[in-house]
Design a protein around this motif. Sequence first.
Motif, PDB file in Angstrom:
ATOM      1  N   PRO A 198     157.522  86.732  58.468  1.00 54.89           N
ATOM      2  CA  PRO A 198     158.610  87.427  57.784  1.00 54.89           C
ATOM      3  C   PRO A 198     158.667  88.895  58.190  1.00 54.89           C
ATOM      4  O   PRO A 198     157.664  89.486  58.569  1.00 54.89           O
ATOM      5  N   ASN A 199     159.862  89.464  58.131  1.00 50.64           N
ATOM      6  CA  ASN A 199     160.038  90.852  58.548  1.00 50.64           C
ATOM      7  C   ASN A 199     159.494  91.838  57.527  1.00 50.64           C
ATOM      8  O   ASN A 199     159.192  92.963  57.869  1.00 50.64           O
ATOM      9  N   THR A 200     159.410  91.457  56.277  1.00 48.13           N
ATOM     10  CA  THR A 200     158.858  92.339  55.252  1.00 48.13           C
ATOM     11  C   THR A 200     157.704  91.640  54.550  1.00 48.13           C
ATOM     12  O   THR A 200     157.703  90.427  54.396  1.00 48.13           O
ATOM     13  N   SER A 201     156.739  92.415  54.158  1.00 49.20           N
ATOM     14  CA  SER A 201     155.617  91.873  53.400  1.00 49.20           C
ATOM     15  C   SER A 201     155.065  92.979  52.506  1.00 49.20           C
ATOM     16  O   SER A 201     155.356  94.155  52.686  1.00 49.20           O
ATOM     17  N   LEU A 202     154.286  92.571  51.542  1.00 47.63           N
ATOM     18  CA  LEU A 202     153.668  93.512  50.617  1.00 47.63           C
ATOM     19  C   LEU A 202     152.272  93.838  51.122  1.00 47.63           C
ATOM     20  O   LEU A 202     151.485  92.939  51.417  1.00 47.63           O
ATOM     21  N   ARG A 203     151.963  95.129  51.239  1.00 52.94           N
ATOM     22  CA  ARG A 203     150.638  95.578  51.667  1.00 52.94           C
ATOM     23  C   ARG A 203     149.831  95.928  50.428  1.00 52.94           C
ATOM     24  O   ARG A 203     150.271  96.697  49.589  1.00 52.94           O
ATOM     25  N   VAL A 204     148.644  95.351  50.289  1.00 51.37           N
ATOM     26  CA  VAL A 204     147.758  95.594  49.151  1.00 51.37           C
ATOM     27  C   VAL A 204     146.473  96.204  49.681  1.00 51.37           C
ATOM     28  O   VAL A 204     145.754  95.570  50.445  1.00 51.37           O
TER      29      VAL A 204
ATOM     30  N   ARG B  79     139.151  88.776  45.367  1.00 54.44           N
ATOM     31  CA  ARG B  79     139.444  87.955  44.177  1.00 54.44           C
ATOM     32  C   ARG B  79     138.914  88.552  42.872  1.00 54.44           C
ATOM     33  O   ARG B  79     138.678  87.845  41.916  1.00 54.44           O
ATOM     34  N   ARG B  80     138.706  89.876  42.843  1.00 56.88           N
ATOM     35  CA  ARG B  80     138.241  90.530  41.617  1.00 56.88           C
ATOM     36  C   ARG B  80     139.323  91.473  41.126  1.00 56.88           C
ATOM     37  O   ARG B  80     140.109  91.998  41.904  1.00 56.88           O
ATOM     38  N   MET B  81     139.373  91.689  39.802  1.00 60.47           N
ATOM     39  CA  MET B  81     140.330  92.642  39.252  1.00 60.47           C
ATOM     40  C   MET B  81     139.931  94.033  39.724  1.00 60.47           C
ATOM     41  O   MET B  81     138.786  94.444  39.568  1.00 60.47           O
ATOM     42  N   SER B  82     140.875  94.737  40.326  1.00 60.64           N
ATOM     43  CA  SER B  82     140.582  96.072  40.836  1.00 60.64           C
ATOM     44  C   SER B  82     141.866  96.884  40.911  1.00 60.64           C
ATOM     45  O   SER B  82     142.969  96.354  40.855  1.00 60.64           O
ATOM     46  N   TRP B  83     141.685  98.188  41.071  1.00 61.98           N
ATOM     47  CA  TRP B  83     142.813  99.094  41.236  1.00 61.98           C
ATOM     48  C   TRP B  83     143.212  99.076  42.695  1.00 61.98           C
ATOM     49  O   TRP B  83     142.375  99.207  43.576  1.00 61.98           O
ATOM     50  N   VAL B  84     144.498  98.889  42.943  1.00 64.78           N
ATOM     51  CA  VAL B  84     144.991  98.766  44.309  1.00 64.78           C
ATOM     52  C   VAL B  84     146.185  99.685  44.532  1.00 64.78           C
ATOM     53  O   VAL B  84     146.808 100.171  43.595  1.00 64.78           O
ATOM     54  N   ARG B  85     146.477  99.913  45.796  1.00 57.13           N
ATOM     55  CA  ARG B  85     147.679 100.639  46.208  1.00 57.13           C
ATOM     56  C   ARG B  85     148.606  99.630  46.857  1.00 57.13           C
ATOM     57  O   ARG B  85     148.201  98.901  47.760  1.00 57.13           O
ATOM     58  N   LEU B  86     149.850  99.588  46.402  1.00 56.71           N
ATOM     59  CA  LEU B  86     150.842  98.665  46.933  1.00 56.71           C
ATOM     60  C   LEU B  86     151.786  99.404  47.866  1.00 56.71           C
ATOM     61  O   LEU B  86     152.087 100.579  47.655  1.00 56.71           O
ATOM     62  N   GLY B  87     152.250  98.736  48.873  1.00 60.04           N
ATOM     63  CA  GLY B  87     153.212  99.313  49.799  1.00 60.04           C
ATOM     64  C   GLY B  87     154.038  98.235  50.440  1.00 60.04           C
ATOM     65  O   GLY B  87     153.636  97.076  50.519  1.00 60.04           O
ATOM     66  N   LEU B  88     155.202  98.596  50.883  1.00 57.87           N
ATOM     67  CA  LEU B  88     156.091  97.666  51.574  1.00 57.87           C
ATOM     68  C   LEU B  88     155.884  97.826  53.068  1.00 57.87           C
ATOM     69  O   LEU B  88     155.954  98.936  53.602  1.00 57.87           O
ATOM     70  N   HIS B  89     155.591  96.743  53.744  1.00 51.85           N
ATOM     71  CA  HIS B  89     155.325  96.759  55.175  1.00 51.85           C
ATOM     72  C   HIS B  89     156.526  96.127  55.878  1.00 51.85           C
ATOM     73  O   HIS B  89     156.829  94.961  55.677  1.00 51.85           O
ATOM     74  N   LEU B  90     157.220  96.916  56.700  1.00 51.11           N
ATOM     75  CA  LEU B  90     158.397  96.443  57.424  1.00 51.11           C
ATOM     76  C   LEU B  90     158.064  96.260  58.896  1.00 51.11           C
ATOM     77  O   LEU B  90     157.490  97.144  59.520  1.00 51.11           O
ATOM     78  N   ARG B  91     158.431  95.114  59.460  1.00 52.69           N
ATOM     79  CA  ARG B  91     158.254  94.848  60.877  1.00 52.69           C
ATOM     80  C   ARG B  91     159.614  94.855  61.543  1.00 52.69           C
ATOM     81  O   ARG B  91     160.558  94.305  60.981  1.00 52.69           O
TER      82      ARG B  91
END
Length: 85
Positions: A21-27, A70-82
């Motif tokens: 896919p051209n877009t994906s979520l970066r974690v 697979r553990r609950m943690s604080w993450v940074r989300l971002g949109l990854h565009l190809r």
Amino acid sequence: MGRDAHGKRALYSGLRPTTPPNTSLRVECSRCGQTSLLSAWQALRVLTPSVHLPLVRPRHPSLLRCPTCRRMSWVRLGLHLRPAG
């Protein structure tokens, strides 16, 4: 077979190559340090349930289950565009 990596063989093989896919979520996980790229359906599964506190925790504002460790943690989300094509 020569240097024809994706040329005539791909054209006449009858199989269609799967394109990501051209877009994906970066974690980006603060606990394990890994970065994961998720498709839309994987992102929906990972983001349910989650907590987002961007004003309280500016570096890693989202609390959810990391897809890598697979553990609950604080993450940074971002949109990854190809680029398409």
